[in-house]
Design an enzyme around this catalytic site. Structure first.
Site, mmCIF file in Angstrom:
data_model
loop_
_atom_site.group_PDB
_atom_site.id
_atom_site.type_symbol
_atom_site.label_atom_id
_atom_site.label_comp_id
_atom_site.label_asym_id
_atom_site.label_seq_id
_atom_site.Cartn_x
_atom_site.Cartn_y
_atom_site.Cartn_z
ATOM 1 N N ASP A 1 0.817 -1.221 0.000
ATOM 2 C CA ASP A 1 0.000 0.000 0.000
ATOM 3 C C ASP A 1 0.845 1.263 0.000
ATOM 4 O OD1 ASP A 1 -2.316 -1.465 0.052
ATOM 5 O OD2 ASP A 1 -2.770 -1.099 2.158
ATOM 6 N N HIS A 2 2.065 1.160 0.507
ATOM 7 C CA HIS A 2 2.866 2.357 0.737
ATOM 8 C C HIS A 2 3.914 2.614 -0.344
ATOM 9 C CE1 HIS A 2 0.881 2.074 4.510
ATOM 10 N NE2 HIS A 2 1.616 1.084 4.969
#
Length: 404
Positions: free
Chosen positions: A174-175
């Site tokens: 996600d990052h």
């Protein structure tokens, strides 16, 4: 006046939680007008995730949400209402990009898929970010970064050889890989449209994007018919390569020697030279057989010094080393982040002065940075209706049941 690089680009943003909002945050901080579509009936779930400002619960108090949604506008719309579809179509007609990170087919079921929206705006760029794509046996499966860590094999390779897999402790896809691949795909499509006048459908399968993190492991499996195993910090090409305890409570440093020059510099440190000579550890092959002994020797030394002392001394000798910092260390003590103004404060309407990540890249001619704190839910609904869609006060009042 210096303009930001993506000024003039408008994005209708249906993304939520992690990877999608981070993708559009990158573009918003670069100047794109990102209009986040959500509803008070069904807001982005990240709005409720900790850390919460002062520990107080509230739809506008999540630091996690705030850091993923800088420079954006919030437009509340009840998507269960049939009339809302027409509002979205009017908005898309004046936009460049539509983004969503729902389970495959969600916008299509709402009657707002690419085929419908390109009739509204022929050159629209439509980005879909389903977990595993829109085809294949798992296309209807949903999930978040923690599940992807497992699916792409990241958990399998994280931990000690004789222990269970432990993962990374965060939703890594996600990052890093998914937002950057997503932003790059959108920018590529914008460039293509500028050259040809054509929009297009973009699909980013998040597991396929994240799989690039394990490219070497996948190649090993493909070429050698073997699957790498968990090895903790052990890297045969770098000896030593480990985390070592230092002076102070739960203070640690990391040291890695990849070349013979780095190893020679390490063993010639005055306090280490006599110890290593006595133990007779010579070339890399010998070191590989004596890795536990080497780690024990280095530990004897690092325990007598703070991680800051180790970091400065070894870096001066061109030996890769670092401090294992806590989140508090990053905020309060990291000289490099402070010097580069990476952690900045923005004034949030409810949370007040709060900390945000600045853009991780700098451009010499066009500024890229968060321009305002994350939006309060629905904060920009009226402005969008009036300024972009040209609705009158009377029209808005007639339809106010939609804008919740």
């Amino acid at each position: 006046m210096t303009h930001r690089p993506l000024e003039g680009i408008r994005i209708v943003d249906f993304t939520w939680v992690g990877a999608g909002p981070y993708t559009t945050k990158i573009l918003a901080d670069a100047g794109a007008e990102v209009i986040k579509i959500e509803s008070e009936k069904r807001p982005d779930v990240l709005r409720f995730m900790p850390p919460l400002k002062d520990g107080i619960k509230g739809i506008n108090r999540s630091g996690y949400f705030a850091n993923r949604n800088t420079s954006k506008k919030s437009f509340t719309l009840d998507m269960k209402q049939e009339e809302s579809k027409e509002i979205i179509k009017q908005l898309v007609a004046k936009a460049d990009v539509v983004t969503n990170s729902f389970t495959a087919g969600t916008l299509e079921r709402w009657g707002l898929g690419y085929e419908v929206l390109k009739e509204v705006k022929p050159d629209i760029i439509f980005m879909s970010m389903p977990m595993q794509g829109t085809t294949g046996p798992h296309k209807d499966y949903s999930g978040f970064g923690a599940m992807m860590n497992a699916l792409i094999g990241l958990n399998h390779l994280t931990g000690l050889e004789n222990r269970e897999p432990i993962g990374t402790g965060t939703n890594y896809p996600d990052h890093v890989p998914n937002p950057t691949h997503g932003a790059f795909a959108i920018m590529s499509a914008i460039r293509y449209r500028n050259k040809t006048g054509k929009g297009q459908y973009l699909e980013l399968a998040q597991t396929e994007s994240a799989l690039n993190v394990l490219a070497v492991a996948v190649l090993e499996a493909a070429n050698n018919n073997t699957s790498p195993i968990r090895k903790g910090n052990f890297v045969p090409e770098a000896i030593p390569n480990n985390a070592y305890p230092c002076q102070g409570e739960d203070r640690w440093c990391v040291i890695s020697c990849e070349t013979e020059e780095q190893w020679e510099a390490l063993i010639n440190i005055p306090n280490l030279r006599p110890i290593f000579k006595i133990r007779n550890i010579e070339n890399k092959e010998v070191r590989l057989k004596n890795i536990k002994q080497i780690d024990a020797i280095i530990t004897e030394w690092t325990k007598r010094h703070t991680p800051e002392e180790i970091f400065e001394q070894l870096q001066a000798l061109k030996i890769p080393a670092g401090i294992i910092q806590t989140a508090k260390d990053l905020v309060e003590h990291d000289k490099q982040l402070k010097a580069r103004n990476h952690l900045i404060t923005l004034n949030h309407p409810e949370m007040g002065e709060t900390l945000y990540n600045n853009a991780p890249f700098k451009m010499s001619e066009t500024p890229v940075e968060p321009t305002k704190a994350a939006p309060m839910i629905g904060a920009d609904t009226e402005d969008v209706l009036k300024e972009i869609l040209g609705m009158s006060e009377e029209e808005i009042k007639k339809r106010k049941h939609l804008f919740i």
